[in-house]
Write an enzyme that holds these catalytic residues in place. Structure first.
Site: not given
Length: 421
Positions: A219, A283, A336
């Site tokens: 990603n 995160c 997150f």
């Protein structure tokens, strides 16, 4: 997490700091370094190179430090009493910030052709240096080699940080923020302590899920938010470990970094370290799926048909696994939520479904924020006896948002009823 955890104040009470300023655009930040040293109780005297004076005036630093600024090795009045030697003896620490590529190269080779380099050779106190240069210059093998040699010579190298630079480039080479530099200085001069620091474990960056030896699923995560959190956790007094996917970022000062590739590797390291931690922040942008079977050899394009079918299997849910640890092992867990729509709904669902203590949600579809950028905006969600509370954090640098997140996590451990700080 300990209920009395709070941000430490960098203490330099009674310490005498010699600040060297060289000729980089980051010299404007030297004024803030002087202010922070004074606020921490230290004395500071400034030495500037000739080039540094093109970026910030000696008068500015003199006004802030309350001391005359030295700019010349051949100052008859100062050198009448061997002034450069006296300055070197006066200092409890020498800090050079910013340090240009040129200055670093001269220090490595032991040159003493101006006041700052002469002092650097004469000073026997702890020496710290904060590089600042264009990202291409920092990546050059000569610069990296010189920084390594400085470390071998006893210098503590602070940073550099990564991000947008004055020339418009983006990458590593930007001088660390003044707060991080002064915090590193205070830690270097702090008396030894046997009290262990609370531990923080933070995941950052993307994961890569192999399809074959040359291809993978991944990603757009740059890791910048996770690295900002790691740097901020160190400043907050945590013994910080960063579990990082593949990114092009320098390790923040004081952070222990573990590099991983896949979600399975990150899962293994997270569950190994989380039971020893007070704070866990997930995160990383972990891939939800991986190939059921990665090909042993490169997949070839076939002549028949225009499609390729891949069988994917779900990766383990790292943040949920950490949140499910037994009470004696479970840290305070921050997750997150990177969303492109219905941010609040998905974030509150994640908070409840995964039993998290705090969720930081951001809209990654917003231009100029989130993945790859230096700024971010987010909403914080947490549970209270009265229901779910939220805090809207407007667009701001990721370091500022990181401090807000860790401040808020600390406030919730002090006040578990969940009143906003």
């Amino acid at each position: 997490m300990a209920s009395n955890q709070a941000w430490p104040s960098a203490s330099l009470v009674g310490k005498r700091i010699l600040l060297g300023v060289s000729a980089g655009i980051a010299a404007y930040k030297s004024a803030q370094i002087v202010r922070l040293i004074k606020q921490a109780g230290g004395e500071v005297r400034v030495v500037m190179t000739d080039g540094a004076q093109a970026f910030i005036t000696p008068l500015t630093l003199q006004a802030l430090s309350g001391e005359a600024v030295r700019t010349s090795l051949l100052d008859p009045a100062a050198e009448a009493g061997m002034g450069h030697i006296e300055l070197a003896r006066w200092a409890d620490a020498l800090l050079v910030a910013p340090a240009t590529a040129d200055l670093i190269a001269r220090l490595v080779h032991g040159l003493a052709d101006d006041l700052l380099t002469t002092l650097s050779l004469a000073c026997e106190a702890p020496r710290l240096i904060a590089p600042a240069m264009n990202q291409a210059m920092w990546r050059h093998p000569a610069s990296r080699r010189n920084a390594s040699l400085l470390g071998e010579d006893g210098w503590q190298v602070i940073g550099p940080a990564a991000g947008e630079q004055a020339c418009g480039d983006v990458g590593p080479g930007r001088m660390s923020e003044p707060e991080a530099i002064v915090e590193a200085l205070a830690r270097r001069l702090a008396p030894p302590t046997t009290t262990p620091r609370p531990r923080a474990v933070i995941t950052a960056g993307p994961t890569r899920e192999a399809l074959d030896p040359v291809r993978y699923l991944s990603n757009h995560s740059s890791g910048k938010m996770g690295y900002a959190l790691a740097a901020t956790a160190v400043e907050a007094g945590f013994d910080t470990t960063l579990i990082s996917g593949p990114v092009n970022l320098a390790t923040p000062p004081g952070v222990t970094r573990l590099d991983v590739e896949s979600a399975l590797e990150m899962h293994e390291q997270a569950l190994r370290l989380a039971p020893k931690a007070a704070l866990f922040i997930g995160c990383a942008a972990v891939a939800d799926y991986r190939a059921e079977h990665a090909a042993e050899h490169k997949l070839k394009k076939v002549d028949e048909g225009d499609t390729l079918t891949l069988t994917l299997t779900k990766n383990p849910d790292i943040i949920a696994a950490v949140a499910a640890l037994e009470p004696g092992e479970r840290p305070f867990v921050v997750g997150f939520a990177a969303e492109t729509r219905d941010v609040s709904r998905y974030a509150t669902d994640k908070l409840a479904r995964k039993n998290l203590d705090l969720v930081v949600a951001n809209d990654v579809a917003r231009q100029g924020l989130g993945f790859g950028s230096d700024d971010n905006a987010a909403m914080l969600f947490w549970r209270t006896p009265a229901g779910i509370e939220s805090l809207d954090a407007k667009a701001q640098p990721k370091r500022a948002l990181a401090r807000l997140i860790i401040d808020h996590a600390l406030s919730l451990t002090v006040n578990p009823d969940g009143a906003a700080p």
